[in-house]
Design an enzyme around this catalytic site. Structure first.
Site, short mmCIF file in Angstrom:
data_model
loop_
_atom_site.label_atom_id
_atom_site.label_comp_id
_atom_site.label_asym_id
_atom_site.label_seq_id
_atom_site.Cartn_x
_atom_site.Cartn_y
_atom_site.Cartn_z
N ASP A 133 0.83 -1.22 0.00
CA ASP A 133 0.00 0.00 0.00
C ASP A 133 0.86 1.26 0.00
OD1 ASP A 133 -2.49 -1.05 -0.18
OD2 ASP A 133 -3.15 -0.56 1.84
N ASP A 192 3.45 -9.07 9.42
CA ASP A 192 3.74 -7.66 9.15
C ASP A 192 5.16 -7.51 8.61
OD1 ASP A 192 1.24 -6.88 9.87
OD2 ASP A 192 1.79 -6.03 11.81
N ASP A 194 7.89 -6.21 9.49
CA ASP A 194 9.08 -6.38 10.32
C ASP A 194 9.13 -7.75 11.00
OD1 ASP A 194 6.82 -5.33 11.76
OD2 ASP A 194 8.08 -5.20 13.53
N ASP A 286 -7.84 -6.93 13.50
CA ASP A 286 -7.45 -8.27 13.95
C ASP A 286 -8.32 -8.75 15.11
OD1 ASP A 286 -6.47 -6.34 15.65
OD2 ASP A 286 -4.36 -6.81 15.30
#
Length: 538
Positions: A133, A192, A194, A286
């Site tokens: 994105d 994600d 990281d 989530d």
């Protein structure tokens, strides 16, 4: 020798008159207004303190039992490693989709892509989906090139973009599920940008799905690669370790329910679809999905031994934004889902009570509000109004027990407990504000989504670069750079606590000034931005 009066007599007289008038106003309002309000605040704070205390003791008892006598996940659920089959070949392995949502992740995008492509799973039974994105064309090009590099090595990796960022992360995940190739997948792992799963991550998690059709989610534990970067990251580690080791483990072992952490977990795609898919009505998509899936009867499993490397926010600004989202979102979801949970007929009454009272009310609302109002507002105010007395059990015993119980999560940081208390009290101000915004949907920040900044090795790189350059390169004026680090709310509360401490030192009897001075200094340090990693200006 007579003292010399440096102030004009008229000014001194005026000053004395003002002080006398202020004192008269205070005395006039003290009994009819101030004391009753303070007593009401104290009453509700005492109730919330007991609620939080009972919740922490309950979880402490449960986790102690689980640790000593509890059955391990492979005993509670059937687990058999997936083995190669000469007749079936790789078709013995279920199809897995790995989604990696990212947004301008220049510093860390390679980490998650490399880790996902390194998962030890048959290459024809896994699809890596990078959901980019990003709004920076240069970063988009870097991410796309990285995907092409892995694709040239035979990895089934897809680079997906969309025209807008509607729904933020939830919108990206929802859009990613619409692609035709996803239909062949049974499970989806979410990482994600990281997060770096170990190569055997799928081998440790997927078998639980295969042999237990009632399981809808398997959540791994976060392991922090930069926990020792600064004192602020150590404080975060203490809070999050308690969350994973106690809260998630207790929820998994007792009610087979807990909040999905948004990453380092795997969903059964059928559970996502039955729950209604991803929704962007709050900033905690989530948790929203987890609650809805649980209400459909799906069970969740937390695996503390499956650890995924990740990065903690190490700048105070990034941490404040993250905590706003993590506090506002659950409170807003609580507001929106209460009646849906009450009316649900698929889950037991006890699970409803656990979800509404323990999971939402106590942990997501009460914990933030009582910490700030009692320890940063009410207790300091009683210094000026001794008629309102704080019971010792509320001021000393309960917080001490809660603090000791929290030490269970990170034994190596026991010596930092005092710093953790002071740090958490400061952060409770931002969390309380965010909680009220979420509960009452006030202001424009209820759906504010600011992606948590990840630094990777950027701090080392920038520090080296700054050291190599002459000082004149720093173009921003010094005062402008300091102004960027000022946080006025923290400074105002710090000044309030400092004044209360000075008054208590001079006139008080409870010795609250010891705590008040320490807490005021902590507010000042964080208010001036001298906490966390400070990135050198370039």
């Amino acid at each position: 020798m007579a003292s010399v009066n440096l102030l004009p007599e008229t000014f001194q007289a005026t000053r004395d008159d003002i002080l006398i008038q202020l004192k008269m106003v205070f005395e006039a309002l003290k009994w009819p207004l101030i004391i009753p309000i303070l007593k009401i605040m104290l009453f509700f704070c005492l109730i919330m303190s007991v609620m939080l205390f009972v919740e922490r003791v309950y979880m402490g008892i449960v986790i102690s039992y689980i640790t000593l006598f509890g059955r391990k996940p492979e005993v509670r659920y059937k687990f058999e490693p997936i083995k190669d089959d000469e007749e079936l070949g790789n078709s013995n392995y279920p199809m897995v989709l790995v989604q990696i949502p990212m947004y301008n992740e220049k510093e860390v995008y390679q980490l998650s892509i490399r880790a996902a492509c390194g998962l030890s799973w048959p290459s024809d039974r896994i699809i890596i989906q990078v959901l980019d994105d990003s709004t920076d064309p240069a970063i988009m090009d870097l991410v796309q090139l990285e995907c092409q590099r892995w694709a040239s090595k035979g990895i089934n990796i897809k680079y997906e973009i969309r025209e807008n960022r509607v729904g933020y992360k939830a919108g990206a995940l929802k859009e990613g599920m619409k692609h035709s190739y996803v239909k062949q997948c049974d499970y989806v792992a979410i990482m994600d940008a990281d997060f770096q799963p170990q190569p055997d991550y799928l081998h440790k998690t997927i078998p639980y799905f295969v042999h237990n059709p009632q399981i809808g989610l398997v959540q791994g534990r976060w392991r922090f690669v930069n926990a020792d970067e600064c004192l602020m990251t150590r404080m975060q580690e203490m809070s999050l370790d308690y969350h994973f080791k106690v809260e998630q483990e207790v929820g998994s072992s007792t009610y087979a329910f807990f909040g999905f952490n948004g990453t380092a977990g795997i969903w059964r795609i059928a559970a996502i679809n039955e729950a209604g898919g991803w929704k962007d009505r709050t900033t905690v998509e989530d948790m929203d999905l987890a609650v809805r899936a649980s209400l459909k009867g799906w069970k969740f499993l937390y695996l503390g031994n499956v650890q995924v490397k990740s990065e903690l926010p190490s700048t105070f600004k990034a941490f404040r934004f993250q905590q706003h989202r993590w506090s506002c979102g659950p409170a807003n979801l609580f507001r929106k889902m209460t009646m849906e949970i009450v009316r649900n007929k698929k889950v037991t009454l006890w699970k409803k009570v656990y979800t509404l009272y323990s999971f939402f009310l106590v942990r997501k609302v009460v914990a933030h509000i009582v910490t700030f109002i009692l320890y940063c507002l009410v207790i300091p105010a009683t210094v000026f109004i001794p008629e309102v007395e704080i019971p010792k059990w509320a001021a000393i015993y309960i917080p001490c027990v809660i603090t000791i119980l929290n030490a269970f999560g990170t034994p190596r940081s026991v010596h930092l407990l005092v710093f953790w208390i002071l740090f958490e009290n400061v952060m409770s101000m931002n969390r309380t504000k965010a909680t009220f915004i979420g509960l009452f949907e006030t202001g424009g920040r209820v759906n504010e989504w600011v992606v948590t900044e990840k630094l990777g090795d950027v701090n080392k790189t920038k520090t080296a670069a700054v050291n190599a350059k002459p000082a004149a390169v720093n173009k921003k004026p010094r005062f402008a750079r300091i102004g960027e680090r000022l946080f006025m709310l923290e400074l105002c509360v710090g000044m309030y606590l400092f004044i209360c401490a000075c008054y208590d030192l001079a006139y008080g009897k409870n010795h609250f000034f010891i705590y008040l001075y320490a807490q005021a200094v902590t507010f000042f340090i964080m208010g001036f931005g001298y906490v966390g990693t400070i990135i050198p200006s370039s």
